[in-house]
Design a protein around this motif. Structure first.
Motif, mmCIF file in Angstrom:
data_model
loop_
_atom_site.group_PDB
_atom_site.id
_atom_site.type_symbol
_atom_site.label_atom_id
_atom_site.label_comp_id
_atom_site.label_asym_id
_atom_site.label_seq_id
_atom_site.Cartn_x
_atom_site.Cartn_y
_atom_site.Cartn_z
ATOM 1 N N GLU A 1 0.845 -1.205 0.000
ATOM 2 C CA GLU A 1 0.000 0.000 0.000
ATOM 3 C C GLU A 1 0.872 1.244 0.000
ATOM 4 O O GLU A 1 1.846 1.320 0.769
ATOM 5 N N THR B 1 -5.472 -3.218 -8.340
ATOM 6 C CA THR B 1 -5.441 -2.077 -7.431
ATOM 7 C C THR B 1 -6.807 -1.893 -6.788
ATOM 8 O O THR B 1 -7.828 -2.306 -7.343
ATOM 9 N N ARG C 1 2.276 -5.352 2.913
ATOM 10 C CA ARG C 1 1.082 -5.980 3.462
ATOM 11 C C ARG C 1 1.138 -7.509 3.480
ATOM 12 O O ARG C 1 0.617 -8.129 4.407
ATOM 13 N N TRP D 1 -4.760 2.969 -3.641
ATOM 14 C CA TRP D 1 -3.312 2.835 -3.582
ATOM 15 C C TRP D 1 -2.866 1.536 -2.940
ATOM 16 O O TRP D 1 -1.744 1.425 -2.451
ATOM 17 N N ARG D 2 -3.724 0.541 -2.922
ATOM 18 C CA ARG D 2 -3.316 -0.813 -2.547
ATOM 19 C C ARG D 2 -3.094 -1.597 -3.835
ATOM 20 O O ARG D 2 -3.924 -1.576 -4.738
ATOM 21 N N ARG E 1 -7.242 1.203 0.099
ATOM 22 C CA ARG E 1 -6.369 0.739 1.166
ATOM 23 C C ARG E 1 -7.196 0.103 2.284
ATOM 24 O O ARG E 1 -8.389 0.361 2.417
#
Length: 224
Positions: free
Chosen positions: A62, A188, A120, A202-203, A191
């Motif tokens: 992330e 994607t 993550r 943005w993950r 988050r």
């Protein structure tokens, strides 16, 4: 192209090469956190301690920027806690959360411009026996490093590794290029577990990996 052949962004090989690729240079990691997050998918983080070495291929990350990202630890400015996040790039930012877990981030951007990428989840690529000893309750290979707190646990990362240089071959924690992930395999989305900027996509994760963590919306009361 095989690991270690300098495929990432056309850079030459300038650092030590291992079975998991070569060690990233600082210049390669000095990117906007969103770009850095994509770069890190498929990379390998390798950690050596008194009991051995574990290496994890990153499958979920992330991005967090700084003063313009309400979900970032740096949103309200520089503090002793987030100082590493302000650079230079290529260092490990480790923080303690919920009074029980450590989470690890790769610092990006130019020195003085805060930003980092939270690690993550990953897949164990070496040191499986040690990873199993550190996570005996794991029900399958996909769960040894599934989630940021579990990932740091199997790597043996805690507060002592905060600030270590991931680009130094002599460092206890090193970041290696790994193998490139095809763009078609990258996904994607929002988050996980943040209370602000929840919809920011943005993950980044590798589609189909069993180690990718379960999406959980919101839940935190403070910026991370």
């Amino acid at each position: 192209m095989a690991p270690g052949e300098g495929w990432r962004r056309g850079h030459d090989i300038t650092a030590e090469t291992t079975t998991h690729g070569r060690i990233f240079t600082r210049a390669e990691l000095a990117l906007d956190p969103v770009d850095l997050a994509e770069l890190l998918l498929g990379a390998v983080i390798e950690s050596t301690g008194p009991d051995g070495t574990v290496a994890v291929r990153l499958v979920e990350v992330e991005a967090y920027r700084g003063l313009d990202d309400p979900a970032s630890h740096c949103y309200r400015g520089r503090t002793p806690r987030n100082a590493v996040m302000w650079g230079p790039a290529g260092h490990l930012y480790v923080y303690f959360v919920y009074g029980m877990h450590f989470c690890a981030n790769v610092v990006g951007t130019e020195d003085g411009q805060p930003g980092a990428v939270l690690l993550r989840a990953g897949e164990i690529v070496s040191g499986a026996d040690l990873a199993r000893a550190r996570k005996p309750a794991a029900r399958g290979s996909g769960e040894f490093a599934k989630g940021p707190a579990i990932l740091t646990s199997v790597l043996g990362i805690d507060r002592e590794q905060n600030g270590v240089d991931l680009t130094d071959p002599a460092s206890p924690v090193r970041l290696l290029t790994g193998e490139r992930v095809p763009a078609d395999d990258v996904r994607t989305g929002p988050r996980v577990g943040v209370a602000m900027a929840m919809e920011t996509p943005w993950r980044f994760w590798i589609d189909g990996s069993p180690a990718v963590s379960t999406y959980r919306r919101g839940g935190r009361k403070r910026p991370r």
